[in-house]
Motif scaffolding. Structure first.
Motif, short mmCIF file in Angstrom:
data_model
loop_
_atom_site.label_atom_id
_atom_site.label_comp_id
_atom_site.label_asym_id
_atom_site.label_seq_id
_atom_site.Cartn_x
_atom_site.Cartn_y
_atom_site.Cartn_z
N PHE A 70 22.20 -4.49 -19.70
CA PHE A 70 22.71 -5.41 -20.50
C PHE A 70 21.47 -6.32 -20.72
CE2 PHE A 70 26.79 -7.07 -22.61
CZ PHE A 70 26.23 -7.16 -23.82
N VAL A 71 20.65 -6.33 -21.26
CA VAL A 71 19.36 -7.11 -20.95
C VAL A 71 19.02 -8.14 -22.36
CG1 VAL A 71 17.67 -5.15 -19.73
CG2 VAL A 71 17.75 -4.98 -22.01
N ALA A 72 18.59 -9.33 -21.95
CA ALA A 72 18.40 -10.38 -23.11
C ALA A 72 16.59 -10.76 -23.01
CB ALA A 72 19.11 -11.66 -22.10
N ASN A 73 16.66 -10.73 -24.25
CA ASN A 73 15.09 -11.55 -24.95
C ASN A 73 15.12 -12.86 -25.49
OD1 ASN A 73 12.57 -12.01 -25.29
ND2 ASN A 73 12.73 -9.76 -26.28
N LEU A 74 14.71 -13.72 -24.66
CA LEU A 74 14.63 -15.32 -24.80
C LEU A 74 12.96 -15.89 -25.01
CD1 LEU A 74 16.35 -17.72 -25.20
CD2 LEU A 74 16.21 -17.98 -22.26
N THR A 75 13.13 -16.35 -26.22
CA THR A 75 11.50 -17.09 -26.34
C THR A 75 12.00 -17.69 -27.80
OG1 THR A 75 12.07 -15.32 -28.79
CG2 THR A 75 10.53 -14.39 -26.85
N VAL A 76 10.52 -18.32 -27.82
CA VAL A 76 10.60 -19.88 -28.76
C VAL A 76 9.55 -19.97 -29.18
CG1 VAL A 76 10.52 -22.77 -28.48
CG2 VAL A 76 11.61 -21.41 -26.55
N TRP A 77 9.72 -20.22 -30.80
CA TRP A 77 8.59 -20.05 -31.70
C TRP A 77 8.16 -21.58 -32.22
CZ3 TRP A 77 5.96 -15.51 -32.16
CH2 TRP A 77 6.08 -14.60 -31.10
N GLU A 78 6.75 -21.42 -33.49
CA GLU A 78 6.70 -23.13 -33.43
C GLU A 78 7.70 -23.11 -35.06
OE1 GLU A 78 2.55 -23.61 -34.63
OE2 GLU A 78 2.31 -23.42 -32.33
N ASP A 79 8.52 -21.80 -35.67
CA ASP A 79 9.01 -21.39 -36.77
C ASP A 79 9.32 -20.65 -36.80
OD1 ASP A 79 6.83 -20.51 -37.54
OD2 ASP A 79 5.80 -22.83 -38.53
N VAL A 80 9.94 -20.10 -37.98
CA VAL A 80 10.55 -19.52 -38.39
C VAL A 80 9.69 -18.04 -39.06
CG1 VAL A 80 11.90 -19.53 -40.66
CG2 VAL A 80 13.01 -18.01 -39.19
#
Length: 166
Positions: A70-80
Motif C-alpha cells: 500500500f504505497v503513497a505519492n505526495l507532491t506539491v505543485w504551483e497550480d492544477v
C-alpha cells in the motif's frame, strides 16, 4: 479557484498487486526513478515526499499502515495546470493508462488534492486526514478531486476513468 499565496498538494495512494520485488510490478518499479525525476524537472513542480533514495524504490517506503504493498505519492505543485500537464501530457500518462496492471482496483477513494500555503510540505498523516475528510464529506475547499476544480481541463479531456470513479 486557487487562493493567492497557495500551492496545490496532491495525494495518490494505491495497493500494488504484488510486493515491490515481484516480476509482476517490475516494469512499474523500474520506471519510478525516471517518472519521478521527470516530474521534479517539470515547470510548476514544488516538492515531493521522498523515500530512501534507493534506486527503483520511488516513494514505496512511504506505505500506508503495515502493508508494504500500500504505497503513497505526495507532491506539491504551483497550480492544477502544472500537475495536469505532468499527469496527462508526458510519459506519465502511459503509466497512468496501465495502472490496472500494477495496482489493485480500490473501492474507496484514493486521490485527494488541497491547497497549502507557500513553503508548507505536507506530511503523509496530514494527507491521509484530507483523504478521510473527502471520503466523509465529499468535495469541498478542504479536500477535493479533479472534478471539483473548474480549471482542470486536461482531466476532463484525457482521463481514462469516469469522473464518478475519481
Amino acid at each position: 479557484m486557487q487562493p493567492v499565496g497557495t500551492y496545490l498538494a496532491e495525494l495518490n495512494i494505491g495497493r500494488l498487486v504484488a510486493p515491490t520485488d515481484d516480476p509482476r510490478v517490475a516494469e512499474f518499479m523500474g520506471a519510478l526513478d525516471r517518472i519521478n525525476g521527470m516530474g521534479k524537472r517539470m515547470p510548476g513542480f514544488v516538492w515531493m515526499m521522498e523515500g530512501s533514495g534507493e534506486p527503483g524504490t520511488g516513494n514505496t517506503e512511504n506505505n500506508i499502515g503495515d502493508d508494504p504493498q500500500f504505497v503513497a505519492n505526495l507532491t506539491v505543485w504551483e497550480d492544477v495546470q502544472s500537475l495536469e500537464h505532468f499527469v496527462f501530457n508526458t510519459v506519465h500518462k502511459q503509466f497512468y493508462d496501465r495502472r490496472a496492471e500494477w495496482f489493485e482496483l480500490m473501492v474507496d477513494q484514493h486521490f485527494v488534492m488541497w491547497f497549502v500555503e507557500d513553503g508548507h510540505k505536507p506530511t503523509l498523516a496530514e494527507a491521509m486526514e484530507r483523504l478521510a475528510y473527502k471520503q466523509e464529506h465529499g468535495d469541498s475547499d478542504q479536500a477535493f478531486g479533479w472534478s471539483y476544480i473548474k480549471e482542470a481541463t486536461l482531466f476532463r479531456e484525457k482521463s481514462c476513468r469516469p469522473i464518478a470513479a475519481e
